[in-house]
Enzyme design. Structure first.
Site, PDB file in Angstrom:
ATOM      1  N   HIS A   1      11.787   5.300   3.778  1.00 26.95           N
ATOM      2  CA  HIS A   1      10.769   6.142   4.415  1.00 26.95           C
ATOM      3  C   HIS A   1      10.624   5.912   5.923  1.00 26.95           C
ATOM      4  O   HIS A   1      10.053   6.761   6.617  1.00 26.95           O
ATOM      5  CB  HIS A   1       9.397   5.915   3.770  1.00 26.95           C
ATOM      6  CG  HIS A   1       9.305   6.359   2.351  1.00 26.95           C
ATOM      7  ND1 HIS A   1       9.622   7.636   1.954  1.00 26.95           N
ATOM      8  CD2 HIS A   1       8.934   5.691   1.224  1.00 26.95           C
ATOM      9  CE1 HIS A   1       9.437   7.738   0.642  1.00 26.95           C
ATOM     10  NE2 HIS A   1       9.037   6.565   0.180  1.00 26.95           N
TER      11      HIS A   1
ATOM     12  N   LYS B   1       5.948  -5.715  -3.713  1.00 27.19           N
ATOM     13  CA  LYS B   1       6.058  -7.162  -3.877  1.00 27.19           C
ATOM     14  C   LYS B   1       7.518  -7.598  -3.734  1.00 27.19           C
ATOM     15  O   LYS B   1       8.304  -7.449  -4.684  1.00 27.19           O
ATOM     16  CB  LYS B   1       5.510  -7.580  -5.246  1.00 27.19           C
ATOM     17  CG  LYS B   1       4.045  -7.175  -5.438  1.00 27.19           C
ATOM     18  CD  LYS B   1       3.476  -7.702  -6.714  1.00 27.19           C
ATOM     19  CE  LYS B   1       2.062  -7.152  -6.950  1.00 27.19           C
ATOM     20  NZ  LYS B   1       1.141  -7.439  -5.843  1.00 27.19           N
TER      21      LYS B   1
ATOM     22  N   ASP C   1      15.033   7.271  -6.214  1.00 30.27           N
ATOM     23  CA  ASP C   1      13.640   6.846  -6.128  1.00 30.27           C
ATOM     24  C   ASP C   1      12.758   8.035  -6.506  1.00 30.27           C
ATOM     25  O   ASP C   1      13.134   9.185  -6.287  1.00 30.27           O
ATOM     26  CB  ASP C   1      13.364   6.414  -4.678  1.00 30.27           C
ATOM     27  CG  ASP C   1      12.093   5.628  -4.476  1.00 30.27           C
ATOM     28  OD1 ASP C   1      11.019   6.237  -4.635  1.00 30.27           O
ATOM     29  OD2 ASP C   1      12.163   4.438  -4.132  1.00 30.27           O
TER      30      ASP C   1
ATOM     31  N   ASP D   1      10.949   3.012  -9.151  1.00 29.37           N
ATOM     32  CA  ASP D   1       9.650   3.622  -9.458  1.00 29.37           C
ATOM     33  C   ASP D   1       9.799   4.927 -10.233  1.00 29.37           C
ATOM     34  O   ASP D   1       8.800   5.542 -10.614  1.00 29.37           O
ATOM     35  CB  ASP D   1       8.821   3.839  -8.192  1.00 29.37           C
ATOM     36  CG  ASP D   1       9.599   4.458  -7.054  1.00 29.37           C
ATOM     37  OD1 ASP D   1      10.761   4.864  -7.274  1.00 29.37           O
ATOM     38  OD2 ASP D   1       9.068   4.535  -5.935  1.00 29.37           O
TER      39      ASP D   1
ATOM     40  N   ARG E   1       3.874   1.562 -11.906  1.00 30.85           N
ATOM     41  CA  ARG E   1       2.490   1.538 -11.428  1.00 30.85           C
ATOM     42  C   ARG E   1       2.152   2.730 -10.540  1.00 30.85           C
ATOM     43  O   ARG E   1       1.029   3.225 -10.563  1.00 30.85           O
ATOM     44  CB  ARG E   1       2.271   0.216 -10.675  1.00 30.85           C
ATOM     45  CG  ARG E   1       0.907   0.032 -10.060  1.00 30.85           C
ATOM     46  CD  ARG E   1       0.825  -1.349  -9.418  1.00 30.85           C
ATOM     47  NE  ARG E   1      -0.370  -1.489  -8.587  1.00 30.85           N
ATOM     48  CZ  ARG E   1      -0.633  -2.545  -7.844  1.00 30.85           C
ATOM     49  NH1 ARG E   1       0.192  -3.583  -7.847  1.00 30.85           N
ATOM     50  NH2 ARG E   1      -1.737  -2.604  -7.107  1.00 30.85           N
TER      51      ARG E   1
ATOM     52  N   GLY F   1      -3.262  -7.309  -3.572  1.00 26.90           N
ATOM     53  CA  GLY F   1      -3.481  -5.977  -4.118  1.00 26.90           C
ATOM     54  C   GLY F   1      -2.457  -4.937  -3.694  1.00 26.90           C
ATOM     55  O   GLY F   1      -2.478  -3.814  -4.196  1.00 26.90           O
TER      56      GLY F   1
ATOM     57  N   HIS G   1      10.148   8.910  -5.024  1.00 25.96           N
ATOM     58  CA  HIS G   1       9.678   9.505  -3.773  1.00 25.96           C
ATOM     59  C   HIS G   1      10.855  10.082  -2.983  1.00 25.96           C
ATOM     60  O   HIS G   1      11.949   9.512  -2.974  1.00 25.96           O
ATOM     61  CB  HIS G   1       8.955   8.464  -2.918  1.00 25.96           C
ATOM     62  CG  HIS G   1       7.757   7.856  -3.591  1.00 25.96           C
ATOM     63  ND1 HIS G   1       7.822   6.652  -4.263  1.00 25.96           N
ATOM     64  CD2 HIS G   1       6.487   8.302  -3.710  1.00 25.96           C
ATOM     65  CE1 HIS G   1       6.623   6.384  -4.766  1.00 25.96           C
ATOM     66  NE2 HIS G   1       5.797   7.359  -4.452  1.00 25.96           N
TER      67      HIS G   1
END
Length: 445
Positions: A152, A42, A187, A275, A281, A38, A189
């Site tokens: 990060h 990945k 990115d 992302d 996602r 979950g 973020h």
């Protein structure tokens, strides 16, 4: 520059012309690590990307390396000894013995403990540091490590699926040769770990384009510009949901052009988190693969040594599309939109194409807002001194001097290291000096 091209129909996609010496770092083991059921991160996406790169034939245009693993000591050029020692010993079986440290180092939820955690960190970090060393030795113009870009991680803390900050360690490696290094982050973020590491130095400029406002990690305001000697050397462009290709390029290109003009870096690290693509996602931007890759193309056009890293990206079928196309952009090789057969072909149905349409989501970034923020940042860039000259400081004792050397021993690709220095450059050896085997599907043409 890349010109606009019709992505429907399966013709060859246009990519920038002009040959570059491109090196590519990849270890087949990276796809074997698993954050847990979950979990959105990945590592398998890097294996999927590699398989697509191989089946498009792009590996023939690059020197392919398996990174030589760096030592834990090399990681302490940025990270604390206690933190590295903790990552070395923690396993799913002994977690109950380290309750205090798990909390102290922020490991356990977003950044879970999984089998082989430290080896995974070594793999992705070794590719980035090895790539930086290759640029320093002038053995490549562009180096790619799609397993890197974990931006990060802090000095003594995991954060946002990141444990070791390979971006920071690669920049420290580049600083051994280059007076100034530019870090660019696309990115979705904010690149908070890299910005924090270099917040008070004028030898590294960090430039981040990111979603801001009730969004992880919550940093990266336009007013966060650096501190002390590093004032005006942290550039943040906070963005809202729905950012599309045209809006993104309307701010990315002018800002990066001004950065190149005023900062004049000797090397660039480009973090290409996927992302920020439409349909991610965890993301909320609306960039196409081509719009994302336009950033790689634009930075490449300055002909400055460039380290290209991965990062975020959580829709498994889209990340390999993006990073494969950006590999093609880096080497200047046209690629067809119709995807070649590959080991993960079924992931890319029903259209089996490299490029996907974007969504019809609303762009909440008004032209007025983008123009105002762009002017604000360009005014900040005009304030910086033409030639920065103070030493780097990241909080570690040894890094207050000129960055200490890491003996990477990066050589020409040999058969023992899985390179393509054999008589047949399209054939990669399966023999390894450390005994590990390459999976037979990894280099299937």
């Amino acid at each position: 520059m890349t010109t606009s091209s019709n992505v429907a129909g399966g013709g060859a996609m246009s990519v920038p012309s002009g040959s570059r010496r491109v090196s590519y770092f990849y270890d087949a083991e990276v796809g074997n690590y698993h954050y847990g059921q979950g979990h959105p991160m990945k590592p398998h996406r890097v294996r999927m990307t590699h398989n697509l790169v191989v089946n498009y034939g792009l590996y023939k245009r690059m020197d392919v390396f398996r990174p030589r693993l760096i030592s834990p000591t090399a990681m302490t050029r940025f990270h604390s000894d206690d933190y590295i020692n903790f990552l070395k010993v923690i396993t799913p079986d002994n977690m109950s013995d380290y309750t205090r440290q798990l909390q102290r180092f922020n490991v356990g939820e977003d950044c879970p403990v999984f089998d082989g955690l430290f080896e995974f960190c070594q793999l992705y970090t070794s590719g980035s540091i090895g790539g930086a060393a290759r640029l320093n030795d002038d053995n490549a113009d562009v180096v790619i490590n799609w397993s890197g870009g974990l931006h990060h991680a802090k000095k003594a803390e995991a954060s946002g699926f990141c444990y070791i900050n390979d971006c920071v360690l690669a920049i420290l490696e580049l600083l051994k040769k280059h007076e100034r290094v530019l870090y660019i982050d696309i990115d979705i973020h904010h690149g908070d770990g890299v910005e924090e590491a270099f917040y008070s130095t004028n030898r590294v400029m960090t430039v981040s384009f990111h979603k801001f406002g009730e969004y992880f990690p919550g940093t990266g305001d336009v007013l966060d510009v650096g501190y002390a000697e590093g004032k005006n050397y942290a550039i943040n462009f906070p963005l809202n949901d729905g950012m599309d290709d045209a809006s993104y390029q309307s701010v990315f290109k002018p800002i990066i052009s001004k950065v190149m003009e005023h900062f004049a870096p000797g090397a660039v690290v480009l973090q290409c988190g996927a992302d920020s693509l439409s349909g991610d996602r965890l993301g909320c931007f609306n960039l196409s693969v081509k719009g994302h890759a336009e950033c790689v193309d634009f930075v490449r056009s300055f002909h400055i040594p460039m380290l290209v890293l991965g990062g975020g990206g959580y829709t498994l079928r889209n990340v390999p599309r993006c990073w494969t196309y950006e590999t093609a952009v880096a080497v200047g090789e046209p690629v067809k939109d119709d995807m070649p057969f590959n080991d993960y072909y079924e992931y890319f149905g029903p259209d089996y194409s490299l490029h996907l349409p974007v969504s019809n989501m609303e762009n909440l970034n008004s032209r007025e807002y983008l123009d105002r923020t762009k002017r604000q940042l360009i005014d900040i860039l005009k304030e910086i001194e033409p030639v920065p000259g103070t030493q780097i400081q990241t909080g570690q004792v040894e890094s207050q001097l000129a960055p200490r050397g890491i003996s990477m021993e990066v050589e020409e690709p040999s058969k023992a290291d899985g390179g393509n220095a054999s008589a047949n450059p399209d054939q990669r050896s399966d023999d390894r000096s450390d005994g590990r085997k390459e999976h037979p599907a990894e280099m299937a043409a």
